[in-house]
Design a protein around this motif. Structure first.
Motif, PDB file in Angstrom:
ATOM      1  N   ASN A 209       9.543  34.225  71.893  1.00 54.78           N
ATOM      2  CA  ASN A 209       8.559  34.768  72.824  1.00 54.78           C
ATOM      3  C   ASN A 209       8.528  36.288  72.846  1.00 54.78           C
ATOM      4  OD1 ASN A 209       7.747  32.197  73.730  1.00 54.78           O
ATOM      5  ND2 ASN A 209       9.479  32.089  75.128  1.00 54.78           N
ATOM      6  N   ARG A 210       9.631  36.940  72.455  1.00 49.82           N
ATOM      7  CA  ARG A 210       9.691  38.401  72.467  1.00 49.82           C
ATOM      8  C   ARG A 210      10.060  38.894  71.081  1.00 49.82           C
ATOM      9  NH1 ARG A 210       9.563  42.657  75.576  1.00 49.82           N
ATOM     10  NH2 ARG A 210      10.806  44.496  75.076  1.00 49.82           N
ATOM     11  N   PRO A 211       9.296  39.827  70.533  1.00 52.93           N
ATOM     12  CA  PRO A 211       9.574  40.306  69.176  1.00 52.93           C
ATOM     13  C   PRO A 211      10.922  41.001  69.088  1.00 52.93           C
ATOM     14  CG  PRO A 211       7.413  41.043  69.948  1.00 52.93           C
ATOM     15  CD  PRO A 211       8.120  40.454  71.117  1.00 52.93           C
ATOM     16  N   MET A 212      11.645  40.701  68.017  1.00 52.02           N
ATOM     17  CA  MET A 212      12.884  41.400  67.701  1.00 52.02           C
ATOM     18  C   MET A 212      13.163  41.226  66.218  1.00 52.02           C
ATOM     19  SD  MET A 212      15.720  38.925  69.544  1.00 52.02           S
ATOM     20  CE  MET A 212      15.020  39.238  71.151  1.00 52.02           C
ATOM     21  N   GLY A 213      14.000  42.091  65.678  1.00 52.05           N
ATOM     22  CA  GLY A 213      14.294  42.031  64.254  1.00 52.05           C
ATOM     23  C   GLY A 213      13.530  43.090  63.487  1.00 52.05           C
ATOM     24  N   GLU A 214      13.486  42.957  62.152  1.00 53.75           N
ATOM     25  CA  GLU A 214      12.890  43.968  61.283  1.00 53.75           C
ATOM     26  C   GLU A 214      11.544  43.529  60.728  1.00 53.75           C
ATOM     27  OE1 GLU A 214      14.976  46.649  58.055  1.00 53.75           O
ATOM     28  OE2 GLU A 214      14.225  44.837  57.065  1.00 53.75           O
ATOM     29  N   LEU A 215      10.610  44.481  60.657  1.00 54.54           N
ATOM     30  CA  LEU A 215       9.336  44.294  59.973  1.00 54.54           C
ATOM     31  C   LEU A 215       9.326  45.173  58.734  1.00 54.54           C
ATOM     32  CD1 LEU A 215       6.601  44.244  62.774  1.00 54.54           C
ATOM     33  CD2 LEU A 215       6.986  42.459  61.066  1.00 54.54           C
ATOM     34  N   ARG A 216       9.101  44.560  57.575  1.00 58.88           N
ATOM     35  CA  ARG A 216       8.997  45.314  56.322  1.00 58.88           C
ATOM     36  C   ARG A 216       7.514  45.521  56.030  1.00 58.88           C
ATOM     37  NH1 ARG A 216      11.387  43.937  51.162  1.00 58.88           N
ATOM     38  NH2 ARG A 216      11.323  46.206  50.921  1.00 58.88           N
TER      39      ARG A 216
ATOM     40  N   TYR B  30       4.190  51.187  69.109  1.00 60.14           N
ATOM     41  CA  TYR B  30       4.604  49.778  69.174  1.00 60.14           C
ATOM     42  C   TYR B  30       6.035  49.655  69.694  1.00 60.14           C
ATOM     43  CZ  TYR B  30       5.746  45.060  67.496  1.00 60.14           C
ATOM     44  OH  TYR B  30       6.168  43.747  67.400  1.00 60.14           O
ATOM     45  N   ARG B  31       6.923  50.515  69.221  1.00 59.75           N
ATOM     46  CA  ARG B  31       8.333  50.406  69.602  1.00 59.75           C
ATOM     47  C   ARG B  31       8.584  50.808  71.058  1.00 59.75           C
ATOM     48  NH1 ARG B  31      12.495  52.480  67.980  1.00 59.75           N
ATOM     49  NH2 ARG B  31      13.746  50.598  68.041  1.00 59.75           N
TER      50      ARG B  31
ATOM     51  N   TYR C  36       8.035  47.333  72.298  1.00 61.90           N
ATOM     52  CA  TYR C  36       8.965  46.339  71.746  1.00 61.90           C
ATOM     53  C   TYR C  36      10.117  47.063  71.044  1.00 61.90           C
ATOM     54  CZ  TYR C  36       4.877  43.316  72.435  1.00 61.90           C
ATOM     55  OH  TYR C  36       3.811  42.643  72.971  1.00 61.90           O
ATOM     56  N   PRO C  37      11.048  47.624  71.793  1.00 59.12           N
ATOM     57  CA  PRO C  37      12.111  48.445  71.192  1.00 59.12           C
ATOM     58  C   PRO C  37      13.100  47.655  70.346  1.00 59.12           C
ATOM     59  CG  PRO C  37      12.503  48.110  73.543  1.00 59.12           C
ATOM     60  CD  PRO C  37      11.143  47.572  73.266  1.00 59.12           C
ATOM     61  N   GLU C  38      13.092  46.322  70.437  1.00 57.50           N
ATOM     62  CA  GLU C  38      14.041  45.539  69.657  1.00 57.50           C
ATOM     63  C   GLU C  38      13.542  45.254  68.239  1.00 57.50           C
ATOM     64  OE1 GLU C  38      14.119  42.609  72.876  1.00 57.50           O
ATOM     65  OE2 GLU C  38      16.294  42.739  72.810  1.00 57.50           O
ATOM     66  N   VAL C  39      12.343  45.750  67.916  1.00 54.48           N
ATOM     67  CA  VAL C  39      11.812  45.606  66.558  1.00 54.48           C
ATOM     68  C   VAL C  39      12.045  46.910  65.798  1.00 54.48           C
ATOM     69  CG1 VAL C  39       9.754  45.220  65.141  1.00 54.48           C
ATOM     70  CG2 VAL C  39      10.059  43.953  67.281  1.00 54.48           C
ATOM     71  N   THR C  40      12.617  46.802  64.596  1.00 51.63           N
ATOM     72  CA  THR C  40      12.788  47.955  63.715  1.00 51.63           C
ATOM     73  C   THR C  40      11.844  47.811  62.520  1.00 51.63           C
ATOM     74  OG1 THR C  40      14.586  46.869  62.503  1.00 51.63           O
ATOM     75  CG2 THR C  40      15.198  48.242  64.395  1.00 51.63           C
ATOM     76  N   PHE C  41      11.585  48.933  61.848  1.00 44.64           N
ATOM     77  CA  PHE C  41      10.629  48.942  60.743  1.00 44.64           C
ATOM     78  C   PHE C  41      11.276  49.473  59.475  1.00 44.64           C
ATOM     79  CE2 PHE C  41       7.848  48.550  64.298  1.00 44.64           C
ATOM     80  CZ  PHE C  41       6.673  47.977  63.826  1.00 44.64           C
TER      81      PHE C  41
ATOM     82  N   VAL D 260       6.239  36.029  65.802  1.00 47.92           N
ATOM     83  CA  VAL D 260       5.843  36.861  66.941  1.00 47.92           C
ATOM     84  C   VAL D 260       5.877  38.345  66.592  1.00 47.92           C
ATOM     85  CG1 VAL D 260       8.166  36.998  67.973  1.00 47.92           C
ATOM     86  CG2 VAL D 260       6.128  37.136  69.423  1.00 47.92           C
ATOM     87  N   ARG D 261       6.798  38.761  65.710  1.00 50.16           N
ATOM     88  CA  ARG D 261       6.814  40.175  65.304  1.00 50.16           C
ATOM     89  C   ARG D 261       5.508  40.548  64.617  1.00 50.16           C
ATOM     90  NH1 ARG D 261      11.808  38.661  63.331  1.00 50.16           N
ATOM     91  NH2 ARG D 261      10.975  38.638  61.217  1.00 50.16           N
ATOM     92  N   SER D 262       5.138  39.745  63.612  1.00 49.43           N
ATOM     93  CA  SER D 262       3.942  40.068  62.839  1.00 49.43           C
ATOM     94  C   SER D 262       2.676  39.934  63.673  1.00 49.43           C
ATOM     95  CB  SER D 262       3.857  39.163  61.606  1.00 49.43           C
ATOM     96  OG  SER D 262       4.918  39.432  60.724  1.00 49.43           O
ATOM     97  N   SER D 263       2.601  38.891  64.489  1.00 47.75           N
ATOM     98  CA  SER D 263       1.373  38.676  65.266  1.00 47.75           C
ATOM     99  C   SER D 263       1.159  39.788  66.286  1.00 47.75           C
ATOM    100  CB  SER D 263       1.403  37.305  65.954  1.00 47.75           C
ATOM    101  OG  SER D 263       2.474  37.213  66.874  1.00 47.75           O
ATOM    102  N   THR D 264       2.235  40.240  66.950  1.00 49.43           N
ATOM    103  CA  THR D 264       2.075  41.332  67.918  1.00 49.43           C
ATOM    104  C   THR D 264       1.765  42.650  67.203  1.00 49.43           C
ATOM    105  OG1 THR D 264       4.488  41.642  67.957  1.00 49.43           O
ATOM    106  CG2 THR D 264       3.511  40.306  69.718  1.00 49.43           C
ATOM    107  N   TRP D 265       2.321  42.836  66.007  1.00 52.81           N
ATOM    108  CA  TRP D 265       2.046  44.046  65.230  1.00 52.81           C
ATOM    109  C   TRP D 265       0.582  44.065  64.776  1.00 52.81           C
ATOM    110  CZ3 TRP D 265       2.888  48.805  64.204  1.00 52.81           C
ATOM    111  CH2 TRP D 265       2.561  49.386  62.980  1.00 52.81           C
ATOM    112  N   ILE D 266       0.074  42.922  64.320  1.00 57.30           N
ATOM    113  CA  ILE D 266      -1.332  42.845  63.900  1.00 57.30           C
ATOM    114  C   ILE D 266      -2.249  43.163  65.077  1.00 57.30           C
ATOM    115  CG2 ILE D 266      -3.162  41.277  63.131  1.00 57.30           C
ATOM    116  CD1 ILE D 266      -1.000  39.833  61.462  1.00 57.30           C
ATOM    117  N   HIS D 267      -1.972  42.578  66.234  1.00 58.30           N
ATOM    118  CA  HIS D 267      -2.803  42.845  67.409  1.00 58.30           C
ATOM    119  C   HIS D 267      -2.688  44.314  67.839  1.00 58.30           C
ATOM    120  CE1 HIS D 267      -2.916  38.394  67.832  1.00 58.30           C
ATOM    121  NE2 HIS D 267      -4.118  38.674  68.270  1.00 58.30           N
ATOM    122  N   HIS D 268      -1.512  44.892  67.656  1.00 59.17           N
ATOM    123  CA  HIS D 268      -1.325  46.312  67.968  1.00 59.17           C
ATOM    124  C   HIS D 268      -2.215  47.160  67.061  1.00 59.17           C
ATOM    125  CE1 HIS D 268       0.866  49.924  69.203  1.00 59.17           C
ATOM    126  NE2 HIS D 268       0.998  50.247  67.924  1.00 59.17           N
ATOM    127  N   LEU D 269      -2.259  46.834  65.769  1.00 57.96           N
ATOM    128  CA  LEU D 269      -3.131  47.563  64.841  1.00 57.96           C
ATOM    129  C   LEU D 269      -4.590  47.413  65.239  1.00 57.96           C
ATOM    130  CD1 LEU D 269      -1.497  46.619  61.398  1.00 57.96           C
ATOM    131  CD2 LEU D 269      -1.256  48.772  62.653  1.00 57.96           C
TER     132      LEU D 269
END
Length: 308
Positions: A88-95, A114-115, A118-123, A282-291
């Protein structure tokens, strides 16, 4: 047998003090609770509860087993909660892969915004003008500027359109013949983009009367980088086409001037491509919506710079 279910039944009986109370907690029948207790004791070859018509009491073995059940079920509940929270909450790395100019002009700022949410996501951001194989190289997404939608077996999301405009330095324009129409470009040094060994010997421009093809008679430099093109134009090597976002800063600080403002190249579009499976991540979907939420506004800001 589902040993975790049987442990939960056993714990509920102890907590409720009766089979009926346990059945209500677990939303099942008293007979089912009784059956699970009987099967659990048979499985363990030990009596866990002394049961009478009035009360239920733990045996010594039952007390020890209950303590272990509490530990195990707490760990299971914690594990389930962590997985659900991660879902439910984005976390982890997005390449992320992006073309050089897009990455430098837009992506760093977008990642920063974005961070904050969602500070628990790194890029892990890679800037390159080649299109990578997302599956083989492990990228979650690539962000490209193209004239038409990418023909790839991925999910594709359009993020906005970009004009490429003609630019020159003030010094170049001051020392060369003035331009009144697109055909006047033939008498000027025109800088060209190339893609490896491939390059174009003409510009396809669009103006007040429609499309115009302009042969590049004098081409002192071909480059495959927007940064190099901008630097060459600023240095006074000639006139070049730049995407609006690559020209915006130079137009603001005066190191670039727009040439023939009624003409531009075919509008390109910014696309995000991603493996289809990423839609459910959830990481990718929230990132896409952010874009999608922020990229149009950033593009509009660059257009306002051109209008100014």
């Amino acid at each position: 047998m589902d040993i975790l279910q049987f442990m939960r039944a056993f714990r509920s009986v102890v907590q409720a003090g009766s089979l009926t109370g346990a059945a209500e907690r677990l939303q099942t029948s008293t007979a089912n609770i009784s059956r699970m207790l009987t099967q659990l004791e048979a499985h363990l070859h030990v009596r866990l509860l002394n049961r009478t018509t009035r009360r239920i009491a733990l045996t010594e073995a039952g007390k020890r087993y209950l303590a272990r059940c509490e530990q195990i079920l707490t760990l299971v509940d914690t594990a389930e909660s962590e997985v659900q929270q991660q879902h439910n909450r984005p976390m982890g790395e997005l390449r992320i892969h992006a073309m050089h100019g897009l990455g430098q002009h837009y992506l760093v700022d977008l990642i920063t915004r974005y961070r904050k949410r969602y500070p628990e996501v790194t890029f892990n951001l890679t800037l390159s003008n080649r299109l990578p194989d997302l599956h083989k190289e492990g990228y979650d997404m690539s962000i490209l500027l193209q004239n038409s939608p990418p023909q790839v077996a991925y999910g594709v999301q359009a993020l906005g359109r970009v004009d490429a405009i003609l630019c020159a330095s003030p010094g170049y324009l001051a020392s060369h013949a003035p331009l009144e129409g697109a055909q006047d470009l033939r008498a000027h040094a025109c800088l060209s983009f190339c893609d490896g060994a491939r390059h174009s010997d003409d510009w396809q421009l669009y103006g007040p009367s429609g499309p115009v093809k302009v042969p590049l008679a004098q081409t002192p430099l071909r480059v495959d980088s927007e940064d190099a093109m901008r630097s060459a134009i600023v240095a006074g090597l000639g006139i070049g086409l730049l995407p609006a976002y690559a020209a915006a800063e130079g137009l603001r600080n005066g190191s670039l001037l727009q040439v023939l403002p009624r003409y531009h190249s075919r509008p390109g579009a910014i696309y995000a491509i991603y493996p289809s499976r990423q839609q459910s991540d959830v990481r990718s979907s929230t990132w896409i919506h952010h874009l999608m939420d922020h990229m149009p506004g950033m593009l509009a800001g660059d257009v306002q710079t051109l209008c100014a």
